[in-house]
Design an enzyme around this catalytic site. Sequence first.
Site, PDB file in Angstrom:
ATOM      1  N   SER A  42       0.842  -1.379  -0.220  1.00  0.00           N
ATOM      2  CA  SER A  42      -0.090   0.072   0.123  1.00  0.00           C
ATOM      3  C   SER A  42       0.870   1.283  -0.184  1.00  0.00           C
ATOM      4  O   SER A  42       1.671   1.510  -1.052  1.00  0.00           O
ATOM      5  CB  SER A  42      -0.862  -0.089   1.098  1.00  0.00           C
ATOM      6  OG  SER A  42      -1.854   0.919   1.148  1.00  0.00           O
ATOM      7  N   ASP A  83      -1.727   1.212  -4.557  1.00  0.00           N
ATOM      8  CA  ASP A  83      -2.304  -0.039  -4.974  1.00  0.00           C
ATOM      9  C   ASP A  83      -3.780   0.419  -5.329  1.00  0.00           C
ATOM     10  O   ASP A  83      -4.633  -0.421  -5.715  1.00  0.00           O
ATOM     11  CB  ASP A  83      -2.436  -0.973  -3.902  1.00  0.00           C
ATOM     12  CG  ASP A  83      -2.861  -0.647  -2.462  1.00  0.00           C
ATOM     13  OD1 ASP A  83      -3.257   0.677  -2.375  1.00  0.00           O
ATOM     14  OD2 ASP A  83      -2.931  -1.352  -1.533  1.00  0.00           O
TER      15      ASP A  83
END
Length: 455
Positions: A100, A244
């Site tokens: 992330s 992401d």
Amino acid sequence: MKKRLPLKVSVSGVRGIIGESLTPQIAARFASAFGTYLGPGQVLIGQDTRPSGTMLKKAVLSGLLATGCQPVEVGVLPIPTILFLTHEKQARGAVVVTASHNPPEWNGLKFIGPEGLYLRRSQVEEFLDIFHQGEFTFVAAERIKSPLQEKNAGELHLEKILSRLKVRAIRSRGFRVVADCANGAGATLLPQLLRELGCETLLINTDLSGQFAHQSEPVPENLGELCRRVKEFRADLGLAQDADADRLALVDEKGRALGEDLTLALAVAHVLGKKRGPVAVNLSASMAIDDLAARYRVPVIRTRIGEINVVEAMLDEGAVIGGEGNGGVIWPEIHPCRDSLTAAGLVLEMLAESQKPLSVLAAEFNKYHLLKDKMDCPAELAFRAVVELRRRYQSEKISTLDGLKISWPDSWVHLRPSNTEPIIRLLAESRSAVRSRRLIERFKKEIKSIIRKLV
């Protein structure tokens, strides 16, 4: 000697520093545990653009193959796309190699169940029990499947989004858009979506090499280039994704970064204007959400931080829109997950139908100022500090659903030890940016004082 950071294991998956807390051996063990938990069948494997992703993906492939699963490699794709595909293709589950917004030296694994959702807390506990006990169901050689590869898998996701938007209305406006894809997993699909919506685009940071052009979290301090390019391009708006691609931040036509919380507020306002129903958001989402819900006379459900917590509440309560205040919009018409592509489509549709510039729409929410900060703190000390603050403020209106949230009539502060990094996150909101900053500084000072007494 530099202290090694431990592997972070939470409801959203595992994260660690490559070569230290996260190695191919550990990744293979987690994949073997997950394959044992799921049972035989197809399991999608995707990744973001980090250079270490290929190494971890190979380890995950080995662990899944060893337990009788058939891996289906879908390549570099946004995580919401992989969540959507897991459900659409009726796969047993999915593993996504991503960390992330963490720095490039980090990577991680996110685990997705057959519904196309992150594992619920009870499912995580069962899966981790298998991992810790090491009781993996390895299969004989003749039962090992050949991995599959699927190209252009993300087009199904785009088709679903386009089928739910007023595409003709958006195309008729011919929006000029600057998109900052953070050199992340959205660098292919977001430009494709904007083309389908008839936008004239300037694309920045669309390199898939994994060398992030800036810190990948789409917060205002990381969006200087995007703000400048919006003004130079005379764009109607700027869009910023994280690595992401499940979060979206906005820049208005004047080149001002609007903050991630505004993305959610705009999406909620737009959806409720068309379809009334419950709204589910986490504890840290802006008070603007409560104002919108009051305007449309619908309930707001507040949850713990974490996508799966919001999603569970949405499914249980039949929410028509929801999300997290970090730019994570969840519109169940597409799929119950945070999705920057869906968020971008909703914002463009709102602009097209309102005939107003983004700065004007944003001004309706400017009465609140939500500030976010963080401070370094080892996990054990962070939790002990929050416990002490809970004792000190027990006479105030508090929530201990997730960390500690202290609320007053027109302001609040939320203090939460991170599950994925050795930090405490601090969020404060009020009707004044100065007051919000003072709240954050006051509690940072108080936390530091508590920690000094603890060590």
